[in-house]
Design an enzyme around this catalytic site. Structure first.
Site, PDB file in Angstrom:
ATOM      1  N   LEU A 158      45.349 -21.020  95.680  1.00  0.00           N
ATOM      2  CA  LEU A 158      44.153 -21.377  96.454  1.00  0.00           C
ATOM      3  C   LEU A 158      43.229 -20.176  96.614  1.00  0.00           C
ATOM      4  CD1 LEU A 158      45.537 -23.721  99.248  1.00  0.00           C
ATOM      5  CD2 LEU A 158      44.854 -24.244  96.928  1.00  0.00           C
ATOM      6  N   ASP A 187      36.576 -17.904  91.165  1.00  0.00           N
ATOM      7  CA  ASP A 187      37.095 -17.888  92.537  1.00  0.00           C
ATOM      8  C   ASP A 187      36.120 -17.228  93.499  1.00  0.00           C
ATOM      9  OD1 ASP A 187      39.246 -18.975  91.282  1.00  0.00           O
ATOM     10  OD2 ASP A 187      40.458 -17.164  91.338  1.00  0.00           O
TER      11      ASP A 187
END
Ligand code: GLA
Length: 404
Positions: free
Chosen positions: A134, A181
């Protein structure tokens, strides 16, 4: 500003640890989100399209500038304290600095970009599971970049903050990742996914309605340490595939090639380069299908793109694991699941399932029991909502701290 009601215990925890550790005036607290990537696996460093969503979890930092040239870093989750003189933050990380390499790398490039000289002190904490896919490291980088930008009133925009994080990760820490990201975290907008063209560095916010679809994160319980995995090997294999394909036809990046190009390369493109290239090229179509699905409200099409993406990352890109396969297979057996795939780099960590709102309990129960049966361990679950971008947290008077 993140509204008061969403201030989490982590934000308070970093602020009070800061006071206990460094004393003096209250610090300022900043947040940056983690992300899940809906589809577009391993396309960012191949110049492709990706479709990440920032989530309502992330990293909080409490920070304050210092008058001298010293950087003092503490983490809620890691016991090691790191104190470094700014002159000792060199071009690449010092392995002795461990977890602190991420904020130090951001300072290194912030200093290069703005000329800022002052040191700072900072406490980091988060509510996104570390090394799970994540993107906790990008959230650390973007939160640090946001803090430095605000503390110095440097006036950098969100894409600049993303680039500082990207440079810290690739040049200072040494992971050869793409830009996804850091951009997903820095450019996040409530209620939207981010369609990012990683070759052009252009983006579009695509509405994602959490009344229609929710994101269930399924943690395999097997942590994934990127440095220890084959991530950099995949990057190198894609570089080799590109070199070979360029002997057939010149295109700007691997993601710009077509299935026909791969056929034309014939025997020159041998295994595993053929499989790696095939994943990249076919994944581009899946991203476009997913975006069409989102834009037309066809969540079934979005879900199919996820399922096919998982298959391709497993068969052609070889970054899945028995745990990730078992957990996504189990999810697909449930009514109310549109699609499921690994998220992040793979090799362990988390998978996601897109689910119909209200179905969470049944789906979790089924996946848990199947996962136990096949893998023999428990899975973890989290229902995530799409979240906001980087922001400063203000505490209300009831928290015993000054308001904005
Ligand atoms: C990791 C990297 C990203 C991206 C994904 C795979 O999360 O940090 O840049 O390459 O893997 O899609």
């Amino acid at each position: 500003m993140k509204p008061d009601e969403t201030i989490t215990t982590v934000a308070r925890a970093v602020a009070s640890r800061f006071t206990a550790e460094f004393g003096g005036e209250d610090p300022r607290v900043f947040f940056a989100p983690g992300r899940v990537n809906l589809v577009g696996a391993h396309l960012d460093y191949n110049g492709g399209l990706v479709l990440p969503v920032a989530v309502d979890r992330g990293v909080y930092v409490a920070a304050r500038l210092r008058g001298d040239r010293c950087i003092r870093l503490r983490s809620i989750d890691v016991p090691e304290a790191v104190d470094v003189a700014t002159v000792d933050v060199r071009d690449v990380r010092d392995l002795a600095h461990g977890w602190a390499s991420y904020p130090l790398g951001v300072w290194r490039y912030f200093h290069e970009r703005t000329g800022a000289e002052h040191g700072f002190e900072m406490v980091i904490g988060g509510d996104v599971p570390i090394a799970s896919g994540l993107s906790s490291s990008a959230a650390v980088e973007v939160a640090t970049a946001k803090a430095l930008n605000e503390l110095h009133s440097a006036g950098l925009g969100p894409a600049d903050l993303a680039m500082l994080g990207y440079m810290a990760e690739t040049r200072y820490v040494g992971l050869r990742c793409g830009i996804m990201d850091q951009f997903a975290s820095a450019l996040a907008r409530d209620g939207h996914a981010l369609l990012l063209d990683c070759h052009e560095s252009t983006w579009e916010h695509v509405p994602l309605d959490s009344a229609t679809v929710e994101i269930l994160v399924m943690n395999t319980g097997v942590p994934r340490a990127l440095g220890d995995t084959k991530f950099n090997q995949r990057v190198a294999e894609c570089g080799e595939a590109l070199r070979i394909l360029r002997q057939v036809v010149e295109r700007p990046c691997l993601a710009a090639y077509t299935p026909g190009d791969i056929d034309r390369a014939g025997d020159r493109l041998r295994s595993p380069y053929r499989e790696r290239a095939r994943h990249v090229v076919t994944e581009m179509h899946r991203v476009r299908d997913a975006v069409d699905g989102l834009k037309t409200g066809n969540i079934g099409a979005l879900g199919r793109a996820l399922n096919e993406s998982h298959l391709s990352t497993r068969e052609d890109y070889a970054v899945s694991s028995p745990e990730l396969d078992a957990i996504t297979d189990a999810a697909r057996e449930c009514p109310g699941v549109f699609g499921a795939r690994l998220t992040g780099a793979g090799f362990g960590g988390c998978a996601i399932a897109l689910i119909e709102p209200g179905r969470r309990a049944d789906i979790e129960a089924h996946v848990m029991s199947r996962y136990r049966e096949v893998i023999g361990r428990d899975a973890g679950f989290d229902l995530l909502r799409e979240g906001t971008g980087p922001c400063e947290i203000t505490f209300s008077a009831e928290d015993g701290r000054p308001g904005p």
